[in-house]
Structure formats: structure tokens, C-alpha cells
Design an enzyme around this catalytic site. Structure first.
Site, mmCIF file in Angstrom:
data_model
loop_
_atom_site.group_PDB
_atom_site.id
_atom_site.type_symbol
_atom_site.label_atom_id
_atom_site.label_comp_id
_atom_site.label_asym_id
_atom_site.label_seq_id
_atom_site.Cartn_x
_atom_site.Cartn_y
_atom_site.Cartn_z
ATOM 1 N N ARG A 1 0.820 -1.223 0.000
ATOM 2 C CA ARG A 1 0.000 0.000 0.000
ATOM 3 C C ARG A 1 0.853 1.272 0.000
ATOM 4 N NH1 ARG A 1 -3.391 -2.846 3.661
ATOM 5 N NH2 ARG A 1 -5.148 -3.728 2.507
ATOM 6 N N LYS B 1 3.920 12.716 -9.622
ATOM 7 C CA LYS B 1 3.019 12.051 -10.569
ATOM 8 C C LYS B 1 3.700 10.793 -11.085
ATOM 9 C CE LYS B 1 0.109 15.656 -12.547
ATOM 10 N NZ LYS B 1 -0.294 16.328 -13.803
ATOM 11 N N GLU C 1 11.542 21.671 -21.694
ATOM 12 C CA GLU C 1 10.824 21.847 -20.422
ATOM 13 C C GLU C 1 11.520 22.916 -19.556
ATOM 14 O OE1 GLU C 1 7.961 20.174 -19.916
ATOM 15 O OE2 GLU C 1 8.088 18.292 -21.028
ATOM 16 N N LYS D 1 9.377 24.145 -10.391
ATOM 17 C CA LYS D 1 8.429 23.029 -10.296
ATOM 18 C C LYS D 1 8.041 22.794 -8.844
ATOM 19 C CE LYS D 1 6.649 18.807 -11.746
ATOM 20 N NZ LYS D 1 6.595 17.730 -12.718
ATOM 21 N N GLU E 1 -3.237 19.115 -8.659
ATOM 22 C CA GLU E 1 -3.805 19.805 -9.816
ATOM 23 C C GLU E 1 -5.287 20.100 -9.631
ATOM 24 O OE1 GLU E 1 -1.995 18.255 -13.336
ATOM 25 O OE2 GLU E 1 -3.307 19.374 -14.660
ATOM 26 N N ARG F 1 -1.047 24.106 -10.846
ATOM 27 C CA ARG F 1 -0.210 23.062 -11.432
ATOM 28 C C ARG F 1 -0.447 22.943 -12.937
ATOM 29 N NH1 ARG F 1 1.951 17.407 -8.789
ATOM 30 N NH2 ARG F 1 3.130 16.805 -10.614
ATOM 31 N N ASN G 1 1.485 22.671 -17.965
ATOM 32 C CA ASN G 1 1.084 22.101 -19.252
ATOM 33 C C ASN G 1 1.266 23.069 -20.416
ATOM 34 O OD1 ASN G 1 0.293 19.599 -18.172
ATOM 35 N ND2 ASN G 1 -1.601 20.527 -17.440
ATOM 36 N N HIS H 1 1.721 21.855 -23.928
ATOM 37 C CA HIS H 1 1.420 20.427 -23.930
ATOM 38 C C HIS H 1 0.134 20.062 -24.659
ATOM 39 C CE1 HIS H 1 4.781 20.233 -21.210
ATOM 40 N NE2 HIS H 1 4.645 18.930 -21.033
ATOM 41 N N HIS I 1 0.738 17.495 -27.365
ATOM 42 C CA HIS I 1 0.163 16.153 -27.343
ATOM 43 C C HIS I 1 -0.551 15.825 -28.641
ATOM 44 C CE1 HIS I 1 0.212 15.613 -22.696
ATOM 45 N NE2 HIS I 1 1.283 15.098 -23.269
ATOM 46 N N HIS J 1 8.652 13.727 -26.861
ATOM 47 C CA HIS J 1 7.735 14.541 -26.063
ATOM 48 C C HIS J 1 8.204 16.000 -25.961
ATOM 49 C CE1 HIS J 1 5.073 15.803 -22.843
ATOM 50 N NE2 HIS J 1 6.136 16.203 -22.174
HETATM 51 N N1 NAD Z 1 5.708 12.159 -13.862
HETATM 52 C C1 NAD Z 1 5.753 13.316 -14.479
HETATM 53 O O1 NAD Z 1 5.443 14.363 -13.901
HETATM 54 C C2 NAD Z 1 6.235 13.369 -15.874
HETATM 55 C C3 NAD Z 1 6.541 14.596 -16.453
HETATM 56 C C4 NAD Z 1 7.047 14.598 -17.754
HETATM 57 C C5 NAD Z 1 7.242 13.416 -18.423
HETATM 58 N N2 NAD Z 1 6.931 12.229 -17.850
HETATM 59 C C6 NAD Z 1 7.154 10.961 -18.534
HETATM 60 O O2 NAD Z 1 8.558 10.816 -18.757
HETATM 61 C C7 NAD Z 1 8.750 9.944 -19.859
HETATM 62 C C8 NAD Z 1 9.841 10.496 -20.727
HETATM 63 O O3 NAD Z 1 11.020 10.601 -19.970
HETATM 64 P P1 NAD Z 1 12.448 10.667 -20.661
HETATM 65 O O4 NAD Z 1 12.436 11.665 -21.732
HETATM 66 O O5 NAD Z 1 13.431 10.776 -19.563
HETATM 67 O O6 NAD Z 1 12.525 9.273 -21.423
HETATM 68 P P2 NAD Z 1 13.247 7.881 -21.112
HETATM 69 O O7 NAD Z 1 13.152 7.517 -19.715
HETATM 70 O O8 NAD Z 1 12.700 6.925 -22.114
HETATM 71 O O9 NAD Z 1 14.757 8.192 -21.497
HETATM 72 C C9 NAD Z 1 15.103 8.546 -22.826
HETATM 73 C C10 NAD Z 1 16.177 7.616 -23.398
HETATM 74 O O10 NAD Z 1 17.421 7.930 -22.785
HETATM 75 C C11 NAD Z 1 18.029 6.765 -22.219
HETATM 76 N N3 NAD Z 1 18.792 7.245 -21.082
HETATM 77 C C12 NAD Z 1 18.299 7.755 -19.928
HETATM 78 N N4 NAD Z 1 19.284 8.266 -19.183
HETATM 79 C C13 NAD Z 1 20.433 8.071 -19.874
HETATM 80 C C14 NAD Z 1 21.780 8.413 -19.633
HETATM 81 N N5 NAD Z 1 22.153 9.125 -18.554
HETATM 82 N N6 NAD Z 1 22.697 8.034 -20.536
HETATM 83 C C15 NAD Z 1 22.323 7.381 -21.684
HETATM 84 N N7 NAD Z 1 21.066 7.060 -21.978
HETATM 85 C C16 NAD Z 1 20.125 7.409 -21.078
HETATM 86 C C17 NAD Z 1 16.884 5.868 -21.923
HETATM 87 O O11 NAD Z 1 17.289 4.517 -21.891
HETATM 88 C C18 NAD Z 1 15.953 6.140 -23.101
HETATM 89 O O12 NAD Z 1 16.376 5.418 -24.220
HETATM 90 C C19 NAD Z 1 7.406 9.827 -20.561
HETATM 91 O O13 NAD Z 1 6.882 8.555 -20.316
HETATM 92 C C20 NAD Z 1 6.564 10.892 -19.903
HETATM 93 O O14 NAD Z 1 5.187 10.534 -19.853
HETATM 94 C C21 NAD Z 1 6.443 12.197 -16.583
HETATM 95 ZN ZN ZN Z 2 6.235 17.591 -20.573
#
Ligand code: NAD
Ligand code: ZN
Length: 368
Positions: free
Chosen positions: A121, A143, A185, A227, A237, A242, A246, A249, A253, A267
Site C-alpha cells: 500500500r 506524478k 521543459e 516546479k 492539480e 499546477r 502544461n 502540452h 500532445h 515529447h
Molecule cells: N511524472 C511526471 O510528472 C512526468 C513529467 C514529464 C514526463 N513524464 C514521462 O517521462 C517519460 C519520458 O522521460 P524521458 O524523456 O526521460 O525518457 P526515457 O526515460 O525513455 O529516457 C530517454 C532515453 O534515454 C536513455 N537514457 C536515460 N538516461 C540516460 C543516460 N544518462 N545516458 C544514456 N542514456 C540514457 C533511456 O534509456 C531512453 O532510451 C514519458 O513517459 C513521460 O510521460 C512524466
Molecule cells: Zn512535458
């Protein structure tokens, strides 16, 4: 080094931004690890680059690390991976007060955080974000989510980490395209409510993208502080504060949906173009000057992010993009909240946007 407190009521934590934080992870995490072993979830790319460093730093504190290495990529944010992570953690007899480690980008952070929200939990977790996007955005604010057949991030939970360790050095192994996407971002925080920071970005983006330590740390710290302020004011939100996060976005999107959420448009790239569209649309309806809108576009283009809708070759019209927006998860009782700008650093939530006009505007941008 910078330590940014995130003052979430009932669940406060620190974000530590430090060159070499991964090499010192064991020492920095020591107060959060109660046992002589720790569970680390990561992906293949991150493991290849950083597993040895992190393992050694825990070992130096007498902490053994157990590793679950998942495939890299968005597809890992799935029901199947969630089951895998949860079962693996239960197999390690993780207790509620334990902290499991998410080492990676937003994919690993979102998945691990969601798994942690449900194990016993809710057990603790530590974010070690290794992409710029994760360092300035996804690792802070609690999130967590996975994707389903119905869409992205549709199932998840609010679950705050116990600690966030952001090491700018981890960006040395990240492909430049991903660094740039995360940079979108960063710019976003300037455009939301910090014009001085937007001007700083204009002057320093090149140094940041070249990996200069001071520029990188400043950008991450200022972004995290923004942030932290926003999520502390509106954790779930509910008040609209919050929602400012976006910016870019809703447009972004729609572009991601039209390109199939694929490598064609990352993204952050969608957000970059989305911010240009938000600025130009704001200018079109007389909210901000056309000059300021073009200043946003010029900066996005200058750093090598996509800045032209036409160049993306979307093969669709404005109506199609508008329809993608209608499936946005931010839809609120039939209306779509839009983030628009009254000027650089003056973003606000507009609720009365005319979607037919937006579609017409997008037709013009697609041909521009
Ligand atoms: N929770 C939230 O508030 C929030 C906010 C924005 C985005 N997101 C989510 O985040 C995700 C995208 O995150 P991302 O852009 O970090 O993508 P990701 O985690 O897929 O990383 C991008 C690529 O980089 C590689 N990688 C990561 N760190 C590395 C490093 N130091 N050296 C070499 N390779 C590395 C990964 O293996 C991957 O291939 C999406 O799923 C999105 O929905 C969440
Ligand atoms: Zn974003």
C-alpha cells in the site's frame, strides 16, 4: 551543488543537484536506506552507463544493490512491466519504510514510482533522474503512471519520492537529441512566470547544451525550484496552478498523437513546437505581441528543436489535430483548458478558447 526543498504538506523532500551525485549516491542515500541492501530499477541504456558507478558507491557504504534492468523505451511503461516490478520488489521482501531506487529517465521514474505506490500500500522510493527531462520535470512532484491501450499516462497515482538525486554528469552519456528535448521543459519554466529565466536561457542555452557545468546546474536548479513551488501550491492539480506546467502540452500532445507517439517526435520536441503554437495563437487573438511570440520561436529554432509545423510533414489538417486535443486527458466537462500567454513569462489558464478558431490557426501553421 544545490538543495531544493519540495514543501509538499505531509510529504516534504529534497532535490539534491550535484555533479558526481551518482558516484556519491551511497553516501547521499545512507540516511534513507535502513538495511544492508537496496533495490534499484533501471533500463538497459542507463545500466550500461551508470550501474558500475552506483553499485560501487553503495558498496562503499556497506550496502549491496539488487538490480532489475528493464528494456529501454516508452513501451516499458506498461501493465506487464508494472507486474514485473511489483512482483520483483515483493520477492525482495521490501517493507513500507524501505526506499527503492528509480535510476533512469521519466519512463523508469514513472513506472517505479507507480509500483512503489502500491507495494504494501505504498513503500518509499528515491528518484535518481538521468535525463534532463526527468531532472527538471518528471522526478519532482509525485506524478507516476503507466500507459495503456487507451493512451498515455492514463493509469497512475500521486506518490512523492523520499529524495531526488540529480547528477548533471549523467547527461554526458545521454544522446544530444534527448538533452535538447528535455531542454524544452527548461524553457517552459521561463515562459510560465519567470521572464528573467527565459532571457537567461536565450543567452546561455548553447553553454548548457555543450555540457558546461555551471550552466547545466543553474538551469536544473532554477527549473526544479519552479516546479517545486508550483507542485507545493497545488499538489494534485485542483486549483489550476499546477496546470501551468502544461504550457505547450495541449498542442504538443496533438502533434505527438498525430505522429503516433514515436521517435518521429519526442515529447519535449512536441512541447517545444507546442509552446511556439501557444505563443503565436496568443498573438493571433491579441493577448501578446507578435514580436514576443516570434522571439519564442526564434529561441526554440536556435537550439535545434523543431520549430516548424510544416517541416514535420504531418500529412493532416488543423481539424485532425483539434480532434486529437479533444481526447486530451485534461478535458474538463467538455471544455479544454488552454495555456496561453499575455507576454513572455505571463502564462495563464484560458478556458474559453474557440476550438474552431484553433483549427483554422493550425491550418495556417501547417502551410506556413
Ligand atoms: N511524472 C511526471 O510528472 C512526468 C513529467 C514529464 C514526463 N513524464 C514521462 O517521462 C517519460 C519520458 O522521460 P524521458 O524523456 O526521460 O525518457 P526515457 O526515460 O525513455 O529516457 C530517454 C532515453 O534515454 C536513455 N537514457 C536515460 N538516461 C540516460 C543516460 N544518462 N545516458 C544514456 N542514456 C540514457 C533511456 O534509456 C531512453 O532510451 C514519458 O513517459 C513521460 O510521460 C512524466
Ligand atoms: Zn512535458
Amino acid at each position: 551543488m544545490a538543495v531544493i526543498p519540495v514543501a509538499i504538506a505531509g510529504a516534504p523532500y529534497d532535490v539534491v543537484i550535484e555533479e558526481g551525485a551518482l558516484a556519491r549516491a551511497g553516501a547521499l542515500c545512507r540516511p534513507f536506506v535502513r538495511k544492508d541492501s537496496v533495490a534499484v530499477i533501471t533500463d538497459e541504456n542507463v545500466a550500461a552507463a551508470w550501474r558500475e558507478t552506483v553499485t560501487a558507491s553503495f558498496a562503499a557504504q556497506g550496502i549491496a544493490s539488487q538490480w532489475l534492468v528493464l528494456p529501454a523505451g516508452e513501451a516499458t511503461k506498461s501493465w506487464d512491466s508494472l507486474v514485473r516490478v511489483v512482483d520483483w520488489l515483493l520477492g525482495l521482501e521490501i517493507e513500507r519504510k524501505d526506499n527503492v531506487v528509480a535510476l533512469g529517465g521519466g519512463v523508469i521514474g514513472d513506472l517505479t514510482g507507480f509500483a512503489a505506490s502500491m507495494v504494501k500500500r505504498g513503500c518509499g522510493f528515491i528518484q535518481m533522474p538521468t535525463t534532463l527531462l526527468a531532472q527538471v520535470d518528471s522526478s519532482v512532484g509525485g506524478k507516476t503512471a503507466i500507459n495503456t491501450a487507451m493512451g498515455k499516462n492514463l493509469v497512475g497515482a500521486f506518490h512523492q519520492p523520499s529524495l531526488v538525486l540529480a547528477d548533471p554528469l549523467s547527461l554526458d552519456t545521454l544522446p544530444l537529441r534527448d538533452v535538447r528535448a528535455g531542454y524544452a521543459e527548461v524553457v517552459k519554466y521561463g515562459l510560465i512566470d519567470d521572464p528573467e529565466f527565459f532571457f537567461w536561457c536565450e543567452a546561455n542555452a548553447a553553454r548548457l547544451l555543450a555540457g558546461e557545468a555551471e550552466a547545466r546546474e543553474h538551469a536544473i536548479a532554477r527549473s526544479v525550484a519552479a516546479k517545486a513551488r508550483i507542485v507545493a501550491a497545488d499538489e494534485k492539480e485542483t486549483t489550476g496552478v499546477r496546470a501551468l506546467l502544461n504550457l505547450g502540452h495541449t498542442f504538443g500532445h496533438a502533434l505527438e498523437a498525430q505522429t503516433g507517439f514515436s521517435d518521429r517526435l519526442l515529447h519535449g520536441e512536441g512541447v517545444a513546437l507546442g509552446m511556439i503554437l501557444a505563443a503565436r495563437y496568443s498573438a493571433r487573438i491579441g493577448l501578446m505581441s507578435g514580436q514576443d511570440a516570434e522571439r519564442v520561436a526564434a529561441h526554440i529554432a536556435a537550439v535545434g528543436l523543431p520549430a516548424s509545423l510544416k517541416a514535420l510533414d504531418m500529412n493532416c489538417d488543423g481539424q485532425t489535430l483539434k480532434n486529437h486535443m479533444l481526447h486530451d486527458k485534461k478535458m474538463d466537462a467538455g471544455t479544454l483548458p488552454f495555456l496561453l500567454m499575455r507576454g513572455l513569462g505571463q502564462t495563464f489558464l484560458a478556458k474559453d478558447v474557440d476550438l474552431a478558431d484553433v483549427a483554422a490557426f493550425l491550418d495556417e501553421e501547417l502551410a506556413r
